[in-house]
Write a protein that holds these residues in place. Structure first.
Motif, mmCIF file in Angstrom:
data_model
loop_
_atom_site.group_PDB
_atom_site.id
_atom_site.type_symbol
_atom_site.label_atom_id
_atom_site.label_comp_id
_atom_site.label_asym_id
_atom_site.label_seq_id
_atom_site.Cartn_x
_atom_site.Cartn_y
_atom_site.Cartn_z
ATOM 1 N N GLU A 1 0.990 -1.411 0.062
ATOM 2 C CA GLU A 1 -0.081 0.050 -0.133
ATOM 3 C C GLU A 1 1.176 1.364 0.031
ATOM 4 O O GLU A 1 1.687 1.266 0.829
ATOM 5 C CB GLU A 1 -0.823 -0.296 1.254
ATOM 6 C CG GLU A 1 -1.481 -1.055 1.375
ATOM 7 C CD GLU A 1 -2.968 -1.115 2.587
ATOM 8 O OE1 GLU A 1 -2.538 -0.384 3.466
ATOM 9 O OE2 GLU A 1 -3.367 -2.143 2.665
ATOM 10 N N VAL A 2 0.887 2.249 -0.583
ATOM 11 C CA VAL A 2 1.270 3.029 -0.753
ATOM 12 C C VAL A 2 0.219 4.636 -0.390
ATOM 13 O O VAL A 2 -0.372 5.076 -1.810
ATOM 14 C CB VAL A 2 1.682 3.242 -2.567
ATOM 15 C CG1 VAL A 2 2.906 5.361 -2.252
ATOM 16 C CG2 VAL A 2 3.120 1.930 -2.669
ATOM 17 N N PRO A 3 0.729 5.536 0.565
ATOM 18 C CA PRO A 3 -0.441 6.169 0.460
ATOM 19 C C PRO A 3 -0.145 7.128 -0.376
ATOM 20 O O PRO A 3 0.686 7.816 -1.223
ATOM 21 C CB PRO A 3 -0.008 6.892 1.872
ATOM 22 C CG PRO A 3 1.754 6.027 2.536
ATOM 23 C CD PRO A 3 1.401 5.437 1.202
ATOM 24 N N SER A 4 -1.607 7.949 -0.926
ATOM 25 C CA SER A 4 -0.981 9.739 -1.935
ATOM 26 C C SER A 4 -1.010 10.319 -1.182
ATOM 27 O O SER A 4 -0.791 11.469 -2.098
ATOM 28 C CB SER A 4 -2.406 9.148 -2.410
ATOM 29 O OG SER A 4 -2.545 7.824 -3.406
ATOM 30 N N PHE A 5 -0.418 10.968 0.442
ATOM 31 C CA PHE A 5 -1.057 11.911 0.731
ATOM 32 C C PHE A 5 0.701 12.340 1.521
ATOM 33 O O PHE A 5 0.729 11.413 2.367
ATOM 34 C CB PHE A 5 -1.634 12.067 2.437
ATOM 35 C CG PHE A 5 -3.117 12.582 1.773
ATOM 36 C CD1 PHE A 5 -3.319 13.122 0.507
ATOM 37 C CD2 PHE A 5 -3.748 11.815 2.406
ATOM 38 C CE1 PHE A 5 -5.061 13.528 0.554
ATOM 39 C CE2 PHE A 5 -5.106 12.536 2.925
ATOM 40 C CZ PHE A 5 -6.035 13.212 0.724
ATOM 41 N N PRO A 6 1.909 12.368 0.198
ATOM 42 C CA PRO A 6 3.089 12.158 0.904
ATOM 43 C C PRO A 6 3.573 13.154 1.643
ATOM 44 O O PRO A 6 4.838 12.723 2.478
ATOM 45 C CB PRO A 6 4.266 12.723 -0.299
ATOM 46 C CG PRO A 6 2.906 13.517 -1.366
ATOM 47 C CD PRO A 6 1.658 12.788 -0.829
ATOM 48 N N LYS A 7 2.545 14.185 2.091
ATOM 49 C CA LYS A 7 2.778 15.359 2.868
ATOM 50 C C LYS A 7 1.242 15.597 3.787
ATOM 51 O O LYS A 7 0.075 15.284 2.777
ATOM 52 C CB LYS A 7 3.625 16.405 2.521
ATOM 53 C CG LYS A 7 5.309 16.682 1.443
ATOM 54 C CD LYS A 7 5.114 18.269 0.851
ATOM 55 C CE LYS A 7 6.314 17.777 0.446
ATOM 56 N NZ LYS A 7 6.415 19.314 -0.513
ATOM 57 N N PRO A 8 1.874 15.919 5.267
ATOM 58 C CA PRO A 8 0.303 16.166 6.076
ATOM 59 C C PRO A 8 -0.029 17.135 5.329
ATOM 60 O O PRO A 8 -0.051 18.247 4.905
ATOM 61 C CB PRO A 8 0.441 16.468 7.248
ATOM 62 C CG PRO A 8 2.630 15.453 7.335
ATOM 63 C CD PRO A 8 2.830 15.661 5.635
ATOM 64 N N LEU A 9 -1.842 17.640 5.199
ATOM 65 C CA LEU A 9 -2.471 18.326 5.094
ATOM 66 C C LEU A 9 -2.745 19.093 5.649
ATOM 67 O O LEU A 9 -2.514 20.571 5.383
ATOM 68 C CB LEU A 9 -3.935 17.773 4.457
ATOM 69 C CG LEU A 9 -3.996 16.462 3.567
ATOM 70 C CD1 LEU A 9 -5.602 16.436 4.224
ATOM 71 C CD2 LEU A 9 -3.964 16.990 2.980
ATOM 72 N N LEU A 10 -1.533 19.811 6.829
ATOM 73 C CA LEU A 10 -1.153 20.155 7.901
ATOM 74 C C LEU A 10 0.116 20.220 8.388
ATOM 75 O O LEU A 10 0.505 19.471 8.137
ATOM 76 C CB LEU A 10 -2.428 20.769 9.349
ATOM 77 C CG LEU A 10 -3.980 21.247 9.063
ATOM 78 C CD1 LEU A 10 -5.071 20.616 7.680
ATOM 79 C CD2 LEU A 10 -4.378 21.661 10.124
ATOM 80 N N PRO A 11 1.246 21.216 8.525
ATOM 81 C CA PRO A 11 2.275 21.136 8.552
ATOM 82 C C PRO A 11 2.281 20.534 9.575
ATOM 83 O O PRO A 11 1.960 20.471 10.843
ATOM 84 C CB PRO A 11 2.997 22.478 8.319
ATOM 85 C CG PRO A 11 1.813 23.457 8.718
ATOM 86 C CD PRO A 11 0.570 22.731 7.798
#
Length: 267
Positions: free
Chosen positions: A92-102
């Motif tokens: 499984e590879v998440p599509s959010f490489p970065k948090p939506l909130l820093p």
């Protein structure tokens, strides 16, 4: 139970608090499905405020791309020799490489962020919301320093209310109230040290045994008189030097008036 009018007002206050929270979240995060919930809860535990506001920010689950690893026939045979339950593996590879909130991991993995405001919904202001949110939210002010300052102010206010004095228009700062606040502060200082030593586990509500006295062994061995004399000498030295040496000596609770009368009777 709430009446119909009370329920309407409660929903209005809930919508207002949710709007405050949503104003701190980026539009793209809201568009992806970030949801905010607010509710008023009651607490009957000792020391709790009767009504408080619980806020939960639910971040969307990131869509995942499925990659299948297929083993060749030769590899499959080799695997079967070692284990008979080898199957196709999926990664499984998440599509959010970065948090939506820093700097908020919950926003990257699709988790929940929870916070509380020690007020009923009707009393919550936007400043209260910002104080309850970390800087990851736009305008959030909840930091370790802010929590420490708030805890400090709450403790000092409670000491002033319980003992008397310590500020306010109706509080007389008498010598007795100053001494009372000093004794309470010294006792709490010892309790805080013990709290840290015990892994930050609080005592049961109202528990006295084993808290606030690190030198019980000295007292139980007949050292009460020596402890009192040491504390008195320390206090005299501190008075001459123009200040109190916090964190030194022992805490001695005594009633000067009664002790003086006893000494006079003894003479």
């Amino acid at each position: 139970m709430f009446s119909a009018n009370e329920n309407i007002l409660l929903r209005q206050h809930k919508r207002r608090v949710i709007d405050y929270v949503e104003s701190t979240i980026p539009e793209d995060a809201l568009d992806l499905g970030t949801a905010v919930m607010a509710m008023q809860v009651s607490c009957r535990q000792p020391g709790c405020v009767p009504l408080e506001t619980a806020i939960t920010v639910v971040f969307p689950k990131p869509p995942r791309k499925m990659k299948k690893k297929r083993n060749t026939a030769q590899q499959q045979q080799q695997d079967n020799k070692s284990t008979n339950d080898k199957h196709e593996k999926e990664e499984e590879v998440p599509s959010f490489p970065k948090p939506l909130l820093p700097n908020l991991e919950e926003s990257r993995i699709g988790g929940n962020f929870k916070t509380r405001i020690l007020k009923p919904l009707s009393d919550v202001t936007k400043d209260d919301v910002l104080d309850a949110l970390p800087p990851s939210f736009a305008g959030g002010r909840r930091t370790v320093e802010s929590i420490c300052i708030k805890a400090r102010d709450m403790i000092f206010a409670q000491i002033g209310q319980l003992v008397g004095g310590g500020g306010g228009d109706n509080n007389e700062d008498s010598t007795d109230s100053v001494e009372g606040r000093r004794l309470v502060a010294e006792y709490l200082k010892v309790c805080l040290d013990e709290y840290v030593e015990r892994g930050c586990v609080a005592p049961e509500w109202g528990e006295k045994d084993g808290w606030g006295s690190k030198d019980d062994d000295t007292a139980n061995n007949g050292g009460d008189k020596e402890v009192a004399e040491d504390a008195s000498a320390t206090k005299d030295d501190d008075t001459k030097s123009g200040g109190i040496k916090w964190g030194e000596g022992n805490i001695v609770f005594k009633r000067p008036a009664e002790d003086d009368d006893d000494e006079k009777d003894g003479k």
